[in-house]
Design an enzyme around this catalytic site. Structure first.
Site, PDB file in Angstrom:
ATOM      1  N   GLY A  88     -64.507   0.046   4.785  1.00 14.86           N
ATOM      2  CA  GLY A  88     -65.089  -1.239   4.372  1.00 14.86           C
ATOM      3  C   GLY A  88     -66.445  -1.060   3.708  1.00 14.86           C
ATOM      4  N   LEU A  89     -66.600   0.053   2.993  1.00 16.08           N
ATOM      5  CA  LEU A  89     -67.886   0.311   2.327  1.00 16.08           C
ATOM      6  C   LEU A  89     -67.917  -0.205   0.888  1.00 16.08           C
ATOM      7  CD1 LEU A  89     -68.828   3.936   3.531  1.00 16.08           C
ATOM      8  CD2 LEU A  89     -69.690   1.770   4.369  1.00 16.08           C
ATOM      9  N   ALA A  94     -66.940  -1.436  -5.990  1.00 14.47           N
ATOM     10  CA  ALA A  94     -67.412  -0.262  -6.735  1.00 14.47           C
ATOM     11  C   ALA A  94     -66.431   0.092  -7.862  1.00 14.47           C
ATOM     12  CB  ALA A  94     -67.594   0.924  -5.793  1.00 14.47           C
ATOM     13  N   ASP A 135     -71.709  -7.378  -2.989  1.00 14.16           N
ATOM     14  CA  ASP A 135     -71.203  -6.002  -3.150  1.00 14.16           C
ATOM     15  C   ASP A 135     -71.125  -5.612  -4.628  1.00 14.16           C
ATOM     16  OD1 ASP A 135     -69.263  -7.974  -3.365  1.00 14.16           O
ATOM     17  OD2 ASP A 135     -67.791  -6.988  -2.098  1.00 14.16           O
TER      18      ASP A 135
END
Ligand code: MEV
Length: 304
Positions: A88-89, A94, A135
């Site tokens: 969950g990064l 990204a 994010d």
């Protein structure tokens, strides 16, 4: 021509959930990155992404980009990752940001960071329907950011590298469903939840100062307070609570879950000389240590 770009993953330091409702959060980028390579091919577009759990973000990025900039999509896209999507990064954000950047270089379209953010956020909303965009912002700008919903404020915070321990709880969380569940609970008891969001936002504003001043003891205390409020929202789990408590007992300044809750990771801020002890305590509580540093560079061109 082949273009390779990369973008970092993230850790939410303060303010998750409240940031979905027009409050601020503090997020930091991590040293683990997602790499994207694009090249033109004769046929329709193809994706080679052996580690990706979810290709919707890649497909939606190609669709939105080619519609907006009127370019064909005869491309081969390869993605690689330094980290597992299970933590969950922020692998989806990204990959979205790295791919927007790669496509802009391939088609020679100049995009500012603001334009990358705007496009990335639109893609996230198209795919998930919910999300604050924090994010996408940190994958774009890197470093540590003070961020308000939808990018109303994106302010870099100049802070030192944090002495953090990150522990994976062993369960993959489904952010979208946790955010939606909370949304439906809020409909029933609006004032209770908004009171908690307000308290979280006061912690975020206090942490902004303690982080800049390098006051780790106070920052840790604020992390533990933020965790309590996340417990009140009902998004923590027994395992995350146990890991946070073990970290504090082992000498961390403070600890909290990081992200949507319901699983994924917790973070603990600890004096450097206590890091090993805190890591051990988290492992004994059933966690897995994830080795990442914070404050890495935002999206960048790797090779052309
Ligand atoms: C998830 O990592 C953080 C949330 O605040 C959702 C979001 O901000 O998009 C729960």
């Amino acid at each position: 021509m082949k273009v390779k770009t990369s973008a970092p993953g993230k850790l939410m330091l303060f303010g998750e959930h409240a940031v979905v409702y027009d409050y601020p959060c503090i997020v930091t980028s991590v040293s683990s990155r997602i790499y994207v390579e694009v090249e033109r091919i004769p046929g329709q577009f193809m994706i080679d992404a052996p580690q990706a759990k979810d290709l919707r973000f890649v497909e939606e990025t190609v669709k939105v980009f080619s519609e907006k900039y009127k370019v064909d999509n005869k491309i081969l896209i390869k993605t690689y990752s330094d980290f597992s999507s299970k933590f969950g990064l922020g692998s989806s954000s990204a990959v979205t940001v790295a791919l927007i950047n790669a496509l802009s270089k391939l088609y020679k379209i100049e995009l500012s960071k603001q334009e990358i953010f705007d496009l990335g956020y639109k893609i996230v909303l198209n795919v998930q329907g919910v999300g604050s965009g924090f994010d996408i912002a940190v994958a774009t700008y890197g470093g540590t950011l003070y961020f308000v919903t939808g990018g109303k404020v994106i302010k870099p915070l100049l802070i030192k590298e944090l002495s953090l321990v990150v522990g994976y709880s062993g369960t993959k969380a489904d952010t979208t469903s946790i955010v939606k569940t909370l949304k439906s609970k809020i409909q029933i008891s609006k004032s209770k939840y908004f009171k908690t969001f307000k308290s979280i936002s006061q912690i975020v504003d206090a942490a902004k100062i303690t982080l800049i001043n390098g006051d780790w003891k106070k920052t840790g205390g604020l992390m533990s307070q933020n965790h309590k409020l996340l417990q009140e929202l009902g998004v923590s789990t027994g395992k995350l609570d146990k890991m946070c408590q073990a970290a504090v007992v082992a000498g961390a300044y403070g600890a909290k879950l990081s992200g949507a809750g319901g699983g994924d990771c917790m973070i603990a801020l600890a004096p450097p000389e206590r890091i090993k002890k805190v890591e051990l305590a988290i492992v004994e509580a059933g966690g897995e240590i994830v080795n990442v540093k914070n404050n890495s560079q935002g999206v960048k061109l790797e090779k052309i």
